[in-house]
Design a protein around this motif. Sequence first.
Motif, PDB file in Angstrom:
ATOM      1  N   SER A 333       0.855  -1.185   0.000  1.00 30.22           N
ATOM      2  CA  SER A 333       0.000   0.000   0.000  1.00 30.22           C
ATOM      3  C   SER A 333       0.892   1.236   0.000  1.00 30.22           C
ATOM      4  O   SER A 333       1.766   1.365   0.869  1.00 30.22           O
ATOM      5  CB  SER A 333      -0.908   0.027   1.228  1.00 30.22           C
ATOM      6  OG  SER A 333      -1.757  -1.108   1.255  1.00 30.22           O
ATOM      7  N   VAL A 334       0.677   2.095  -0.990  1.00 32.15           N
ATOM      8  CA  VAL A 334       1.421   3.357  -1.048  1.00 32.15           C
ATOM      9  C   VAL A 334       0.669   4.342  -0.164  1.00 32.15           C
ATOM     10  O   VAL A 334      -0.415   4.829  -0.526  1.00 32.15           O
ATOM     11  CB  VAL A 334       1.538   3.866  -2.491  1.00 32.15           C
ATOM     12  CG1 VAL A 334       2.328   5.167  -2.523  1.00 32.15           C
ATOM     13  CG2 VAL A 334       2.203   2.816  -3.366  1.00 32.15           C
ATOM     14  N   THR A 335       1.232   4.642   1.000  1.00 33.39           N
ATOM     15  CA  THR A 335       0.501   5.400   2.027  1.00 33.39           C
ATOM     16  C   THR A 335       0.646   6.906   1.871  1.00 33.39           C
ATOM     17  O   THR A 335      -0.330   7.643   1.978  1.00 33.39           O
ATOM     18  CB  THR A 335       0.986   4.982   3.420  1.00 33.39           C
ATOM     19  OG1 THR A 335       2.413   5.181   3.509  1.00 33.39           O
ATOM     20  CG2 THR A 335       0.678   3.506   3.671  1.00 33.39           C
ATOM     21  N   GLU A 336       1.839   7.382   1.620  1.00 29.18           N
ATOM     22  CA  GLU A 336       2.043   8.832   1.568  1.00 29.18           C
ATOM     23  C   GLU A 336       3.348   9.153   0.856  1.00 29.18           C
ATOM     24  O   GLU A 336       4.190   8.274   0.633  1.00 29.18           O
ATOM     25  CB  GLU A 336       2.102   9.395   2.994  1.00 29.18           C
ATOM     26  CG  GLU A 336       3.230   8.793   3.826  1.00 29.18           C
ATOM     27  CD  GLU A 336       3.232   9.269   5.266  1.00 29.18           C
ATOM     28  OE1 GLU A 336       4.181   8.922   5.996  1.00 29.18           O
ATOM     29  OE2 GLU A 336       2.303   9.988   5.650  1.00 29.18           O
ATOM     30  N   ASN A 337       3.506  10.418   0.485  1.00 29.16           N
ATOM     31  CA  ASN A 337       4.747  10.890  -0.134  1.00 29.16           C
ATOM     32  C   ASN A 337       5.727  11.239   0.976  1.00 29.16           C
ATOM     33  O   ASN A 337       5.532  12.200   1.722  1.00 29.16           O
ATOM     34  CB  ASN A 337       4.464  12.109  -1.014  1.00 29.16           C
ATOM     35  CG  ASN A 337       5.702  12.551  -1.786  1.00 29.16           C
ATOM     36  OD1 ASN A 337       6.789  12.017  -1.595  1.00 29.16           O
ATOM     37  ND2 ASN A 337       5.528  13.532  -2.650  1.00 29.16           N
ATOM     38  N   SER A 338       6.776  10.443   1.107  1.00 31.27           N
ATOM     39  CA  SER A 338       7.728  10.638   2.197  1.00 31.27           C
ATOM     40  C   SER A 338       8.699  11.778   1.950  1.00 31.27           C
ATOM     41  O   SER A 338       9.380  12.235   2.861  1.00 31.27           O
ATOM     42  CB  SER A 338       8.517   9.342   2.421  1.00 31.27           C
ATOM     43  OG  SER A 338       9.324   9.072   1.284  1.00 31.27           O
ATOM     44  N   GLY A 339       8.821  12.204   0.693  1.00 28.39           N
ATOM     45  CA  GLY A 339       9.805  13.228   0.349  1.00 28.39           C
ATOM     46  C   GLY A 339      11.167  12.658   0.021  1.00 28.39           C
ATOM     47  O   GLY A 339      12.067  13.395  -0.395  1.00 28.39           O
ATOM     48  N   ASN A 340      11.339  11.341   0.202  1.00 29.85           N
ATOM     49  CA  ASN A 340      12.626  10.711  -0.097  1.00 29.85           C
ATOM     50  C   ASN A 340      12.733  10.247  -1.543  1.00 29.85           C
ATOM     51  O   ASN A 340      13.811   9.862  -1.989  1.00 29.85           O
ATOM     52  CB  ASN A 340      12.858   9.517   0.826  1.00 29.85           C
ATOM     53  CG  ASN A 340      12.982   9.932   2.277  1.00 29.85           C
ATOM     54  OD1 ASN A 340      13.475  11.022   2.567  1.00 29.85           O
ATOM     55  ND2 ASN A 340      12.523   9.084   3.193  1.00 29.85           N
ATOM     56  N   GLY A 341      11.613  10.244  -2.262  1.00 27.88           N
ATOM     57  CA  GLY A 341      11.626   9.786  -3.650  1.00 27.88           C
ATOM     58  C   GLY A 341      10.200   9.639  -4.164  1.00 27.88           C
ATOM     59  O   GLY A 341       9.226   9.880  -3.440  1.00 27.88           O
ATOM     60  N   THR A 342      10.092   9.247  -5.417  1.00 29.98           N
ATOM     61  CA  THR A 342       8.776   9.055  -6.038  1.00 29.98           C
ATOM     62  C   THR A 342       8.512   7.566  -6.236  1.00 29.98           C
ATOM     63  O   THR A 342       9.418   6.815  -6.597  1.00 29.98           O
ATOM     64  CB  THR A 342       8.694   9.777  -7.387  1.00 29.98           C
ATOM     65  OG1 THR A 342       9.737   9.297  -8.247  1.00 29.98           O
ATOM     66  CG2 THR A 342       8.854  11.275  -7.209  1.00 29.98           C
ATOM     67  N   VAL A 343       7.257   7.173  -6.020  1.00 31.79           N
ATOM     68  CA  VAL A 343       6.860   5.767  -6.110  1.00 31.79           C
ATOM     69  C   VAL A 343       5.907   5.591  -7.287  1.00 31.79           C
ATOM     70  O   VAL A 343       4.937   6.335  -7.423  1.00 31.79           O
ATOM     71  CB  VAL A 343       6.194   5.299  -4.806  1.00 31.79           C
ATOM     72  CG1 VAL A 343       5.780   3.830  -4.917  1.00 31.79           C
ATOM     73  CG2 VAL A 343       7.124   5.497  -3.614  1.00 31.79           C
ATOM     74  N   THR A 344       6.171   4.586  -8.127  1.00 29.60           N
ATOM     75  CA  THR A 344       5.295   4.238  -9.243  1.00 29.60           C
ATOM     76  C   THR A 344       4.808   2.813  -9.044  1.00 29.60           C
ATOM     77  O   THR A 344       5.616   1.899  -8.865  1.00 29.60           O
ATOM     78  CB  THR A 344       6.034   4.343 -10.595  1.00 29.60           C
ATOM     79  OG1 THR A 344       6.512   5.672 -10.771  1.00 29.60           O
ATOM     80  CG2 THR A 344       5.096   3.988 -11.743  1.00 29.60           C
ATOM     81  N   GLU A 345       3.502   2.627  -9.074  1.00 26.86           N
ATOM     82  CA  GLU A 345       2.930   1.285  -8.956  1.00 26.86           C
ATOM     83  C   GLU A 345       2.954   0.627 -10.331  1.00 26.86           C
ATOM     84  O   GLU A 345       2.329   1.104 -11.274  1.00 26.86           O
ATOM     85  CB  GLU A 345       1.503   1.357  -8.415  1.00 26.86           C
ATOM     86  CG  GLU A 345       1.427   1.940  -7.012  1.00 26.86           C
ATOM     87  CD  GLU A 345       0.007   1.949  -6.467  1.00 26.86           C
ATOM     88  OE1 GLU A 345      -0.832   1.191  -6.994  1.00 26.86           O
ATOM     89  OE2 GLU A 345      -0.265   2.696  -5.510  1.00 26.86           O
ATOM     90  N   LEU A 346       3.677  -0.477 -10.460  1.00 29.02           N
ATOM     91  CA  LEU A 346       3.819  -1.172 -11.744  1.00 29.02           C
ATOM     92  C   LEU A 346       2.698  -2.175 -11.961  1.00 29.02           C
ATOM     93  O   LEU A 346       2.124  -2.255 -13.049  1.00 29.02           O
ATOM     94  CB  LEU A 346       5.174  -1.880 -11.805  1.00 29.02           C
ATOM     95  CG  LEU A 346       6.416  -1.007 -11.663  1.00 29.02           C
ATOM     96  CD1 LEU A 346       7.678  -1.879 -11.682  1.00 29.02           C
ATOM     97  CD2 LEU A 346       6.485   0.032 -12.763  1.00 29.02           C
TER      98      LEU A 346
END
Length: 482
Positions: A333-346
Amino acid sequence: MKKWNSPKPYPSGNQNALIGGSYSLTVSVVVFAILIVVNLFASALPETLTKHDISASKLYSITSNTKVVVHALEQDVTIYWIVQSGQEDAVIENLLGKYDSLSEHIRVVKKNPDIYPAFAEQYTDEPVQNNSLIVECGDRSRFIGFNDIYVQETDMYSYSYTTSFDGEGAITSAIDYVVSEKLPQIYLLEGHGETELPSSFSDQIEKENMETKPLSLLTADAIPQDADCVMIYAPKSDISETERELLADYAAAGGRLLVIAGPVQEGILENLCTLLADYGVKANEGIVVEGDREHYSFQGPVSLLPDMNQNDITDSLIEENYYPVMPISLGLSVTENSGNGTVTELLTTSDTAYSKRSGYSMTDYEKEDKDIDGPFALAVSINTVQDGKIVWFTSSSFLEDPYNAISSGANVNLGMNALSSLIGETKAMAIRSKSLNYNYLTIRDSTASLLKVVLIGVFPFLYLGIGVWIVLRRRRRQNGSV
């Protein structure tokens, strides 16, 4: 007195025939000469302009990947064709001709083993069959056996053999290998019960000219500097806190990490999964069960057929309508933008998916109150702030040969696309082998009967009628002119 001029006689029938014959002969000679010139001109053209591949598998064509590799050549490459006179394979001959015409840096040389019996021994210890190849550039070379070109595989469902042609993939890989000064280094983490790489995936890594080395962070103080990527494949136990910090620092500082890790008997690998938590991704407890019949395979609701989202890793599969199979998976589960990087759901499940908390202890697929509602991500790509990258698949077994066979090779292609994206290799993306199995056209009996009547009865009588009509028409014209 006027002189009488007698009228000139009309030409006789023989003279008319002579004049007409002379005219026809002249025209025939001119047309024949033109045809000779056209044929000479056409024979001088390259095969790419004179031949068109109409085979279903494009057996006689080469892909854009090969063109990228060949057009980038700056060194001379020699392809030795080990073949006896008169035993040349037509498909291989056509393929080698295309490589020869693509670049002035490529030269194809035949070596008859009857004349040069010991030639191949300086390159390989393997048995050398007719139509084997050796690709050489400077001090580097690679042997390509006939069985590496015509590949036979066992179909586990029909108990038969399928044959495919992998000549282009083998030759392009060999060319890329012999001209490369440095090969990508893939380090495989050890010390946690990691499974050996499946043969199909391992073979593809070798074909893509990537080298693998073992890595134990129990004895190393840092990730080796020559590492292009660190791979964690199917661990059975968790990593230590020290290992976790080394891997986290490596990815945050620009390193590349490929993780293929699913649920284990004990539940979740806590330390390993905290690598995801740094980027706002949560690993849910249990095993994902799909509630939508369109999103799981015939093997059951835990053999998932996820949706693919647009990305460099998935685009080629989406374009060719391939579907990966993800068995026994964790739900992310992608919960939030941590500010450490960007997340892409493949890869993502349907909205009806849920995670069974009981995991490997489940006795049925029915949803219980304590289970976690979806949807979930089954694979993510994370770009860190410092240009690092993590690709994470939540199934430990999706690359295994049986599941790869079920997906028609999509699983290994997906894994290789992820690995290629991590090390920055775009030209070495997989070149699919081309099936040599026949595709039969099945038609109804009524359609077959109609075709027989048309082809055997109607067409011949139609052509005969047209011929009779033309003959009678010409005779009427001749009789009318007499």
